[in-house]
Scaffold this active site. Structure first.
Site, mmCIF file in Angstrom:
data_model
loop_
_atom_site.group_PDB
_atom_site.id
_atom_site.type_symbol
_atom_site.label_atom_id
_atom_site.label_comp_id
_atom_site.label_asym_id
_atom_site.label_seq_id
_atom_site.Cartn_x
_atom_site.Cartn_y
_atom_site.Cartn_z
ATOM 1 N N GLY A 193 26.363 50.422 57.779
ATOM 2 C CA GLY A 193 26.503 51.264 56.365
ATOM 3 C C GLY A 193 27.037 50.254 55.159
ATOM 4 N N GLY A 194 27.656 50.894 54.379
ATOM 5 C CA GLY A 194 28.184 50.228 53.178
ATOM 6 C C GLY A 194 29.247 49.306 53.494
ATOM 7 N N GLY A 427 11.216 17.940 38.770
ATOM 8 C CA GLY A 427 12.269 18.695 38.415
ATOM 9 C C GLY A 427 13.384 18.900 39.507
ATOM 10 C CB ALA A 428 13.132 18.521 43.110
HETATM 11 C C1 HXC Z 1 34.684 58.462 63.138
HETATM 12 C C2 HXC Z 1 33.864 57.379 64.855
HETATM 13 C C3 HXC Z 1 32.966 56.695 63.968
HETATM 14 C C4 HXC Z 1 33.014 57.049 62.707
HETATM 15 C C5 HXC Z 1 32.491 56.006 65.969
HETATM 16 N N1 HXC Z 1 33.360 56.633 66.026
HETATM 17 N N2 HXC Z 1 32.343 55.689 64.496
HETATM 18 N N3 HXC Z 1 34.733 58.316 64.519
HETATM 19 N N4 HXC Z 1 33.858 57.975 62.092
HETATM 20 N N5 HXC Z 1 32.245 56.396 61.877
HETATM 21 C C6 HXC Z 1 34.331 57.082 67.369
HETATM 22 C C7 HXC Z 1 33.377 57.659 68.160
HETATM 23 O O1 HXC Z 1 33.538 59.295 67.951
HETATM 24 C C8 HXC Z 1 34.253 57.534 69.600
HETATM 25 O O2 HXC Z 1 35.200 58.623 69.589
HETATM 26 C C9 HXC Z 1 34.708 56.285 69.170
HETATM 27 O O3 HXC Z 1 34.856 56.032 67.769
HETATM 28 C C10 HXC Z 1 33.718 55.130 69.865
HETATM 29 O O4 HXC Z 1 32.499 55.268 69.650
HETATM 30 P P1 HXC Z 1 31.498 55.160 70.588
HETATM 31 O O5 HXC Z 1 30.096 55.851 69.886
HETATM 32 O O6 HXC Z 1 31.631 55.834 72.047
HETATM 33 O O7 HXC Z 1 31.245 53.485 70.754
HETATM 34 P P2 HXC Z 1 29.985 52.787 71.071
HETATM 35 O O8 HXC Z 1 28.871 53.605 72.137
HETATM 36 O O9 HXC Z 1 30.391 51.296 71.354
HETATM 37 O O10 HXC Z 1 29.121 52.710 69.463
HETATM 38 C C11 HXC Z 1 29.504 52.615 68.384
HETATM 39 C C12 HXC Z 1 28.799 52.729 67.252
HETATM 40 C C13 HXC Z 1 28.700 54.351 67.094
HETATM 41 C C14 HXC Z 1 27.479 52.064 67.471
HETATM 42 C C15 HXC Z 1 29.526 52.247 66.126
HETATM 43 O O11 HXC Z 1 29.940 54.904 67.222
HETATM 44 C C16 HXC Z 1 27.983 54.871 65.867
HETATM 45 O O12 HXC Z 1 26.765 54.625 65.559
HETATM 46 N N6 HXC Z 1 29.053 55.254 64.880
HETATM 47 C C17 HXC Z 1 28.528 55.711 63.885
HETATM 48 C C18 HXC Z 1 28.278 54.712 62.815
HETATM 49 C C19 HXC Z 1 27.920 55.161 61.609
HETATM 50 O O13 HXC Z 1 26.878 55.814 61.239
HETATM 51 N N7 HXC Z 1 28.951 55.098 60.680
HETATM 52 C C20 HXC Z 1 28.733 55.535 59.165
HETATM 53 C C21 HXC Z 1 28.074 54.507 58.437
HETATM 54 S S1 HXC Z 1 27.920 54.899 56.843
HETATM 55 P P3 HXC Z 1 35.806 58.808 70.926
HETATM 56 O O14 HXC Z 1 36.991 59.850 70.690
HETATM 57 O O15 HXC Z 1 34.690 59.610 71.739
HETATM 58 O O16 HXC Z 1 36.360 57.811 71.740
HETATM 59 C C22 HXC Z 1 29.132 54.166 56.386
HETATM 60 C C23 HXC Z 1 28.961 54.398 54.886
HETATM 61 C C24 HXC Z 1 30.121 53.555 54.123
HETATM 62 O O17 HXC Z 1 30.035 53.532 56.727
HETATM 63 C C25 HXC Z 1 29.852 53.235 52.778
HETATM 64 C C26 HXC Z 1 30.973 52.459 52.313
HETATM 65 C C27 HXC Z 1 30.479 52.070 50.646
#
Ligand code: HXC
Length: 537
Positions: A193-194, A427-428
């Site tokens: 993501g961001g 030019g290079a």
């Molecule tokens: C809260 C989160 C989280 C999140 C993971 N967890 N991402 N909690 N917010 N964004 C938690 C899970 O619920 C889980 O909790 C623990 O972290 C481990 O995650 P798993 O999924 O079990 O791990 P894994 O299988 O290794 O997968 C990792 C992952 C996946 C690929 C990162 O968790 C995932 O796809 N997360 C979401 C990613 C995402 O879409 N993030 C938002 C992006 S948008 P428990 O309690 O079960 O252990 C963004 C916008 C930012 O970031 C903008 C900024 C400008």
């Protein structure tokens, strides 16, 4: 025998309250001890085990590997989030998913934040962001580099816009710190993501070969929107970012190797924009400079490895190449000469004949700007037949990208030294740190060919009429080309005009660079006063 006091005196009973105080004090110490222990446990044994099972180290293990032994000094270990929604008030782990503090690398201070995947997947909420911002502010105030070890699920979903605000605060600081302190991002897990924009704003991105990936939208979203199916690794793994996007500067096979590369990279960098890079005290033996003559082929179209030349001229084994697998026609990296850090930019005749394409222009310009910001002299090695021709190049914006290179060289005020090894055409020639862009010392080898274009191409244009009339046009073209080469394919016209300061034998180059660097040490050059130029991005 008289005693000073009677052992049966009841006043001795007053020891009891004193002991109570001690117990109370002990309790206070125990509380701190327990809290520290709890904080160090992160997300707990099971999650640590999960992390290990994925082949990943924990946030603290990574810091330990990165820094000098026992030098890490943690701050904000007891910070917790203040979120209440989604039952979050029942789950307030210490540290909030990031370990922050300062430490030493080779005795020099660095600030570090290391995301702890065992707590909420390292996701960034308000408290984590505030911790990171505090560390970044301290790093800038004290003039020390910041290193981030990233392993996170991105914005903490439960905290909504508060976590987005946190990212915004970090990006803002990344931008303000740019050119003030070196910023190094190390991707050791997801960065999605961001969140990817913080590393993209920093100076160097290192990735672990496995287990690390970066993308703006993940495979699931990609599939939903475009129907394309792709794995995490294929979408944004280390190979993608080192071969295709150029985002990644260095890749380590393992986490240990990746962290070792951070230490190595750091050894070339000053702590801030007012300091010089550290001098390497252990000087290796100087390579035999005579062999340089053998590295340039007889034929001017024959490829050779420019890195071979760099390896001989500079201190042995001191070349650290960056972005090695992207835009291979342009080589960039740090090296040392007599222990002093220099930044090297070089055309690479092994790929695309060393021609400049839009990626090569981007690669070199960003590196030039880094060196210029951090007082690192720029050494340019030239063997370039021109900008790469083609519809793709024109339509992808070679004009705009090439302009970046002109801009970066022209605005750089650090010592700039160039060596024309072979071709410097059109030019290079101008763009590769020519005298006309404010280069300080321009050297050329006797093998240099400085011209508007290659000899054959020039003769085809100059003698088009004669070639049309000739009975044997190929033979006539050969004759004209040979004559042209003798006349123009050399460094002497440029030397006569003062565009080349000195024509040197290859084996004299190292010494010439050392002398040039010493006379340029106190170089002072002021750009016209302005807020900033408009870099042609
Ligand atoms: C809260 C989160 C989280 C999140 C993971 N967890 N991402 N909690 N917010 N964004 C938690 C899970 O619920 C889980 O909790 C623990 O972290 C481990 O995650 P798993 O999924 O079990 O791990 P894994 O299988 O290794 O997968 C990792 C992952 C996946 C690929 C990162 O968790 C995932 O796809 N997360 C979401 C990613 C995402 O879409 N993030 C938002 C992006 S948008 P428990 O309690 O079960 O252990 C963004 C916008 C930012 O970031 C903008 C900024 C400008």
């Amino acid at each position: 025998m008289s005693f000073l006091f009677d052992l049966n005196d009841t006043s001795l009973m007053y020891q009891k309250p004193k002991n109570l105080t001690e117990i109370q004090e002990n309790n206070k110490y125990t509380t701190l001890h327990d809290k520290r222990k709890k904080s160090r446990e992160g997300g707990g044994e099971k999650r640590i085990e999960n992390q290990h099972q994925k082949g990943k180290l924990t946030a603290r293990e990574r810091i330990e590997l990165l820094v000098d032994e026992n030098s890490f000094n943690e701050i904000d270990a007891f910070v917790t989030h203040q979120s209440t929604k989604f039952n979050m008030s029942n789950n307030r782990p210490f540290g909030d998913g990031v370990v922050t503090g300062h430490a030493k690398i080779s005795g020099r201070t660095v600030y570090i934040y290391s995301q702890d995947f065992t707590i909420f997947g390292g996701s960034l909420g308000r408290a984590q962001a505030t911790k990171i911002c505090k560390i970044m502010d301290l790093a800038v105030k004290t003039g020390n580099p910041i290193i981030s070890l990233l392993d996170s699920g991105g914005a903490r979903i439960q905290e909504g816009v508060a976590s987005l605000a946190g990212y915004g605060d970090i990006f803002y600081r990344n931008t303000l710190a740019s050119g003030v302190i070196p910023q190094i991002s190390v991707i050791l897990g997801p960065c999605a993501g961001g969140a990817v924009y913080s590393p993209a704003l920093t100076d160097f991105v290192l990735m672990n070969k496995e287990n690390s990936f970066m993308f703006v939208t993940g495979p699931e979203v990609v599939k939903a929107v475009t129907g394309e199916e792709i794995s995490f690794y294929e979408l944004g793994g280390s190979e993608v970012h080192s071969n295709k996007t150029g985002l990644c500067h260095l890749v380590g096979e393992t986490e240990e190797e990746t962290l070792d590369l951070v230490r190595k990279l750091f050894s070339y960098l000053p702590s801030n924009n007012l300091n010089d890079a550290p001098l390497e005290a252990n000087l290796p033996e100087v390579n035999n400079q005579k062999i340089l003559r053998d590295l340039i082929p007889e034929e001017d179209n024959e490829p050779y490895d420019m890195k071979g030349i760099i390896g001989v001229i500079f201190d042995s084994d001191s070349f650290l190449e960056l972005q090695e697998d992207w835009a291979k026609n342009m080589v960039i990296g740090f090296s040392r000469i007599n222990g002093n850090t220099v930044g090297i930019i070089a055309n690479q005749p092994l790929f695309l004949g060393g021609a400049i394409d839009f990626n090569a222009a981007d690669k070199a310009s960003r590196f030039i700007r880094f060196c210029d910001s951090f007082n690192i002299p720029i050494l340019t090695f030239v063997d370039v037949p021109g900008f790469l021709p083609g519809i793709k190049q024109e339509h992808e914006g070679i004009i705009r990208h090439g302009a970046k290179l002109l801009f970066a060289y022209s605005e750089a005020t650090v010592p700039k030294i160039s060596v024309i090894v072979r071709k410097a055409y059109g030019g290079a020639y101008i763009v590769m740190s020519s005298k006309h862009l404010g280069n300080d010392i321009n050297l050329a080898w006797p093998t240099a060919e400085i011209a508007v274009m290659g000899s054959e191409g020039a003769c085809r244009i100059l003698y088009r009429g004669k070639l049309k009339e000739a009975e044997n046009p190929d033979q006539v073209l050969d004759e004209f080309t040979n004559q042209f080469k003798e006349e123009f394919a050399n460094p002497y016209q440029a030397a006569e005009l003062g565009y080349v300061d000195k024509v040197v034998f290859p084996e004299e180059t190292r010494n010439e660079i050392i002398v040039s660097l010493s006379i340029l040490r106190n170089k002072r050059e002021q750009a016209p006063k302005r807020k900033h130029g408009i870099f042609p991005v």
